[in-house]
Design a protein around this motif. Structure first.
Motif, PDB file in Angstrom:
ATOM      1  N   ALA A 121       8.795  12.985 -33.282  1.00 61.05           N
ATOM      2  CA  ALA A 121       9.098  12.175 -31.912  1.00 61.05           C
ATOM      3  C   ALA A 121       7.929  11.304 -31.906  1.00 61.05           C
ATOM      4  N   ALA A 122       8.295  10.110 -31.204  1.00 61.53           N
ATOM      5  CA  ALA A 122       7.318   9.083 -30.940  1.00 61.53           C
ATOM      6  C   ALA A 122       6.214   9.311 -30.112  1.00 61.53           C
ATOM      7  N   GLY A 123       6.266  10.581 -29.219  1.00 61.39           N
ATOM      8  CA  GLY A 123       5.365  10.940 -28.187  1.00 61.39           C
ATOM      9  C   GLY A 123       4.075  11.432 -29.033  1.00 61.39           C
ATOM     10  N   ASN A 124       3.144  11.604 -27.824  1.00 59.45           N
ATOM     11  CA  ASN A 124       1.632  12.113 -28.181  1.00 59.45           C
ATOM     12  C   ASN A 124       1.593  13.469 -27.836  1.00 59.45           C
ATOM     13  N   VAL A 125       1.579  14.480 -28.793  1.00 61.58           N
ATOM     14  CA  VAL A 125       1.407  15.789 -28.467  1.00 61.58           C
ATOM     15  C   VAL A 125       0.171  16.294 -27.559  1.00 61.58           C
ATOM     16  N   GLN A 126      -0.943  15.682 -27.479  1.00 63.58           N
ATOM     17  CA  GLN A 126      -2.037  15.917 -26.455  1.00 63.58           C
ATOM     18  C   GLN A 126      -1.439  15.742 -25.362  1.00 63.58           C
TER      19      GLN A 126
ATOM     20  N   PRO B 235      15.520  28.211 -20.367  1.00 66.56           N
ATOM     21  CA  PRO B 235      15.479  28.271 -21.915  1.00 66.56           C
ATOM     22  C   PRO B 235      14.155  28.139 -22.403  1.00 66.56           C
ATOM     23  N   HIS B 236      13.874  28.509 -23.555  1.00 63.96           N
ATOM     24  CA  HIS B 236      12.489  28.387 -24.309  1.00 63.96           C
ATOM     25  C   HIS B 236      12.526  26.957 -25.016  1.00 63.96           C
ATOM     26  N   LEU B 237      11.278  26.332 -24.824  1.00 58.76           N
ATOM     27  CA  LEU B 237      11.261  25.004 -25.326  1.00 58.76           C
ATOM     28  C   LEU B 237      10.504  24.861 -26.554  1.00 58.76           C
ATOM     29  N   ALA B 238       9.543  25.943 -26.545  1.00 58.26           N
ATOM     30  CA  ALA B 238       8.799  25.988 -27.791  1.00 58.26           C
ATOM     31  C   ALA B 238       9.806  25.940 -29.214  1.00 58.26           C
ATOM     32  N   GLY B 239       9.206  24.945 -30.161  1.00 56.57           N
ATOM     33  CA  GLY B 239       9.680  24.660 -31.443  1.00 56.57           C
ATOM     34  C   GLY B 239      11.183  24.198 -31.330  1.00 56.57           C
ATOM     35  N   GLN B 240      11.688  23.582 -30.200  1.00 59.47           N
ATOM     36  CA  GLN B 240      12.793  22.863 -30.195  1.00 59.47           C
ATOM     37  C   GLN B 240      12.838  21.375 -30.737  1.00 59.47           C
ATOM     38  N   ASN B 241      13.801  21.111 -31.197  1.00 59.82           N
ATOM     39  CA  ASN B 241      13.740  19.584 -31.892  1.00 59.82           C
ATOM     40  C   ASN B 241      13.444  18.784 -30.638  1.00 59.82           C
ATOM     41  N   ALA B 242      12.438  17.832 -31.243  1.00 64.59           N
ATOM     42  CA  ALA B 242      11.995  16.694 -30.327  1.00 64.59           C
ATOM     43  C   ALA B 242      12.914  15.868 -29.649  1.00 64.59           C
ATOM     44  N   ALA B 243      13.613  15.319 -30.725  1.00 65.56           N
ATOM     45  CA  ALA B 243      14.876  14.556 -30.360  1.00 65.56           C
ATOM     46  C   ALA B 243      15.629  15.081 -29.250  1.00 65.56           C
ATOM     47  N   TYR B 244      16.047  16.557 -29.394  1.00 63.69           N
ATOM     48  CA  TYR B 244      16.691  17.145 -28.660  1.00 63.69           C
ATOM     49  C   TYR B 244      16.313  17.195 -27.056  1.00 63.69           C
TER      50      TYR B 244
ATOM     51  N   SER C  51       8.181   8.867 -16.948  1.00 63.35           N
ATOM     52  CA  SER C  51       8.495   7.746 -17.665  1.00 63.35           C
ATOM     53  C   SER C  51       9.170   8.167 -19.052  1.00 63.35           C
ATOM     54  N   GLU C  52       9.639   7.137 -19.874  1.00 63.56           N
ATOM     55  CA  GLU C  52       9.903   7.558 -21.199  1.00 63.56           C
ATOM     56  C   GLU C  52       8.963   7.897 -21.872  1.00 63.56           C
ATOM     57  N   GLY C  53       7.930   7.235 -21.904  1.00 63.13           N
ATOM     58  CA  GLY C  53       6.781   7.882 -22.517  1.00 63.13           C
ATOM     59  C   GLY C  53       6.319   9.278 -22.259  1.00 63.13           C
ATOM     60  N   ASP C  54       6.369   9.561 -20.968  1.00 64.79           N
ATOM     61  CA  ASP C  54       6.184  11.075 -20.594  1.00 64.79           C
ATOM     62  C   ASP C  54       6.923  12.050 -21.191  1.00 64.79           C
ATOM     63  N   ILE C  55       8.466  11.497 -21.400  1.00 62.19           N
ATOM     64  CA  ILE C  55       9.546  12.438 -21.848  1.00 62.19           C
ATOM     65  C   ILE C  55       9.104  12.445 -23.403  1.00 62.19           C
ATOM     66  N   ASP C  56       8.841  11.450 -23.866  1.00 65.42           N
ATOM     67  CA  ASP C  56       8.619  11.522 -25.391  1.00 65.42           C
ATOM     68  C   ASP C  56       7.486  12.453 -25.738  1.00 65.42           C
ATOM     69  N   ASP C  57       6.227  12.359 -24.864  1.00 70.10           N
ATOM     70  CA  ASP C  57       5.142  13.126 -25.128  1.00 70.10           C
ATOM     71  C   ASP C  57       5.503  14.589 -24.807  1.00 70.10           C
TER      72      ASP C  57
END
Length: 102
Positions: free
Chosen positions: A18-23, A48-57, A86-92
């Motif tokens: 993903a283009a996002g920032n993990v931290q 749903p569990h979110l851990a380990g899901q595909n970032a793009a999904y 924002s789009e950035g928040d979603i990517d993060d």
């Protein structure tokens, strides 16, 4: 070059593309924890569990909630939570949850 990226993606599971920032995503995830758990693992089957899901999904799903393209279930709750992202928040957020162990 595409072959190298594909090969790395197949060899290194769990890497977030993903283009996002993990931290930044980790800091923004506090609002998600009530339903999806502190480590992205929900304790209630309704969520749903979110851990380990595909970032793009994950990013696509959050964008769909924001645009009103997902309905039913807990969609109205999710729409309220994502309305101010924002789009950035979603990517993060997507990048962060993709890095967690399922």
């Amino acid at each position: 070059m595409k072959r190298v990226v594909l090969m790395v993606a197949l060899i290194v599971p769990g890497v977030s593309w993903a283009a996002g920032n993990v931290q930044a995503g980790q800091q923004k995830a506090s609002a998600c924890q009530a339903c999806h758990g502190a480590a992205g693992k929900a304790s209630v089957p309704l969520y749903p569990h979110l851990a380990g899901q595909n970032a793009a999904y994950l990013a696509h799903a959050l964008q769909a909630y924001k645009k009103g393209e997902r309905n039913g279930g807990q969609a109205e709750v999710m729409k309220a939570f994502v309305a101010g992202l924002s789009e950035g928040d979603i990517d993060d957020l997507a990048a962060y949850y993709a890095t967690l162990q399922p």
